[in-house]
Scaffold this motif. Structure first.
Motif, PDB file in Angstrom:
ATOM      1  N   SER A  37       0.855  -1.196   0.011  1.00  0.00           N
ATOM      2  CA  SER A  37       0.073   0.125  -0.046  1.00  0.00           C
ATOM      3  C   SER A  37       1.062   1.179  -0.001  1.00  0.00           C
ATOM      4  O   SER A  37       0.102   2.237  -0.250  1.00  0.00           O
ATOM      5  CB  SER A  37      -1.088   0.076   1.070  1.00  0.00           C
ATOM      6  N   VAL A  79       1.505  -1.655  -6.506  1.00  0.00           N
ATOM      7  CA  VAL A  79       0.338  -1.824  -6.052  1.00  0.00           C
ATOM      8  C   VAL A  79      -0.438  -3.186  -6.537  1.00  0.00           C
ATOM      9  O   VAL A  79      -1.448  -3.622  -5.875  1.00  0.00           O
ATOM     10  CB  VAL A  79      -0.442  -0.612  -6.556  1.00  0.00           C
ATOM     11  N   MET A  96      -3.820   3.431  -2.796  1.00  0.00           N
ATOM     12  CA  MET A  96      -2.503   2.873  -2.585  1.00  0.00           C
ATOM     13  C   MET A  96      -1.585   4.127  -3.556  1.00  0.00           C
ATOM     14  O   MET A  96      -0.380   4.342  -2.771  1.00  0.00           O
ATOM     15  CB  MET A  96      -2.234   1.717  -3.054  1.00  0.00           C
ATOM     16  N   ALA A 108      -5.484   1.579   3.165  1.00  0.00           N
ATOM     17  CA  ALA A 108      -5.460   1.563   1.843  1.00  0.00           C
ATOM     18  C   ALA A 108      -5.521   0.043   1.274  1.00  0.00           C
ATOM     19  O   ALA A 108      -4.815  -0.474   1.477  1.00  0.00           O
ATOM     20  CB  ALA A 108      -4.371   2.382   1.203  1.00  0.00           C
ATOM     21  N   LYS A 109      -6.842  -0.169   0.574  1.00  0.00           N
ATOM     22  CA  LYS A 109      -7.032  -1.436   0.188  1.00  0.00           C
ATOM     23  C   LYS A 109      -7.084  -1.552  -1.477  1.00  0.00           C
ATOM     24  O   LYS A 109      -6.711  -2.530  -2.124  1.00  0.00           O
ATOM     25  CB  LYS A 109      -8.103  -2.265   0.794  1.00  0.00           C
ATOM     26  N   GLU A 149      -6.379   0.229  -5.267  1.00  0.00           N
ATOM     27  CA  GLU A 149      -5.283   0.717  -6.036  1.00  0.00           C
ATOM     28  C   GLU A 149      -5.413   2.163  -6.177  1.00  0.00           C
ATOM     29  O   GLU A 149      -4.189   3.055  -5.657  1.00  0.00           O
ATOM     30  CB  GLU A 149      -5.299   0.144  -7.372  1.00  0.00           C
ATOM     31  N   ASN A 172      -0.785   7.115  -1.322  1.00  0.00           N
ATOM     32  CA  ASN A 172       0.263   7.010  -0.433  1.00  0.00           C
ATOM     33  C   ASN A 172       1.829   7.080  -1.126  1.00  0.00           C
ATOM     34  O   ASN A 172       2.565   7.806  -0.778  1.00  0.00           O
ATOM     35  CB  ASN A 172       0.240   5.614   0.202  1.00  0.00           C
TER      36      ASN A 172
END
Length: 324
Positions: free
Chosen positions: A39, A96, A70, A64-65, A67, A73
């Motif tokens: 993530s 990712v 992510m 974050a799960k 894409e 981040n």
């Protein structure tokens, strides 16, 4: 320093277990797989640990799960890299996906970079407190806390059992059950490690396969070019590309073609010979026509004196007084 970390650096030979132990001890986490850091939140906090105050932790999402979460981040991480003038390229599209090999390589680079800052020594850093400011940070701390609590809770019964004076069958059965359970966990962990190593091996083999397939495809496209597709060597190369077995006759034919003289003329096909004869016939006809035209032009360009002499000859020969 980041620019000096090449692909053959010793950092890329660090094992997965050592990387996980370093992450968990530095950030007080309980990751069991390297791809759990896909993530990008873990990387952001590692940079926060070695460069305090540089990373805006309130923008980091530990929950974050998807894409797109992510990617946010990794945008924060890229901004930190730009601020610190780090030229490391972040392959976000690969990270990712959660593939073990890509995430392992990036975490190996992260460990090498963090070790180069102050000798890898991190003082007065509270990772759990810093995660409280992140989205999903408190939940991550809660997932970490029960692990430590269970360890301390399991240690207390063992200490009491060691000092207990009563020994019966029930206690011995419980003791044997407790000793068997860690063995099972150890076996499961060993299987997980083997599965991860096999996944890494498959990923590397897939990359190598794709690399050489692209090379063969380029050769195939080149052999199909109209400029060179009629050459004998190109035909041999195509036979090698499309061969379904390792026949030695194909290589022998290729070597025979290479041994032929380079200036040897190729036999012309009947179609080519016929097409070459037609221009020759047309050229001969043009020569005959041009000869006739030259003769007619020569007769039409005689001088007046020559024409009078011809007329006088006719008159004299036609007179009754003279004999021709």
């Amino acid at each position: 320093m980041a620019a000096k970390i090449g692909m053959m650096d010793s950092a890329y030979f660090v094992g997965r277990g050592e990387i996980l132990a370093w992450i968990n001890s530095t950030l007080q986490l309980n990751l069991s797989k390297v791809e759990e850091a896909a993530s990008g939140a873990v990387q952001c906090q590692l940079m926060d640990a070695v460069h305090p105050g540089v990373v805006p932790m309130h923008k980091v999402n530990f929950d974050a799960k998807n894409e797109y979460e992510m990617i946010q981040n990794y945008k924060v991480l890229q901004e930190v890299f730009n601020r610190l003038k780090i030229t490391k390229h972040i392959e976000v599209s690969k990270l990712v996906k959660g593939r073990p090999l890509d995430n392992l390589e990036f975490m190996q680079w992260m460990k090498r970079y963090c070790d180069s800052i102050n000798g890898g020594i991190i003082n007065n850093y509270n990772p759990m407190e810093r995660r409280d400011a992140c989205k999903g940070g408190k939940e991550a701390n809660k997932r970490t806390a029960p692990t430590h609590a269970s360890k301390s809770a399991s240690a207390a019964p063992k200490a009491q059992a060691s000092h207990s004076t009563r020994k019966n069958d029930a206690h011995s059965a419980n003791a044997s059950h407790k000793t068997a359970k860690p063995a099972t966990n150890a076996g499961g962990q060993a299987y997980d490690e083997q599965i991860t190593e096999l996944k890494l091996l498959v990923d590397s083999l897939e990359k190598e396969r794709d690399f050489y397939f692209a090379k063969l495809r380029d050769i195939e496209i080149l052999c199909q070019s109209p400029e060179i597709e009629h050459l004998p060597i190109v035909g041999v190369i195509q036979k090698i590309l499309y061969a379904t077995d390792d026949s030695p006759s194909i290589m022998a034919e290729a070597q025979a073609v290479l041994m032929q003289p380079q200036n040897q003329q190729q036999p012309l096909s009947p179609i080519l010979e016929t097409s070459e004869e037609k221009p020759k016939q047309e050229t001969q006809k043009r020569k005959n026509i041009s000869t006739i035209e030259v003769d007619m032009a020569a007769s039409s360009t005689l001088s007046p004196r020559q024409r009078l002499s011809d007329i006088s000859d006719v008159h004299y020969c036609g007179s009754p007084l003279t004999n021709c």
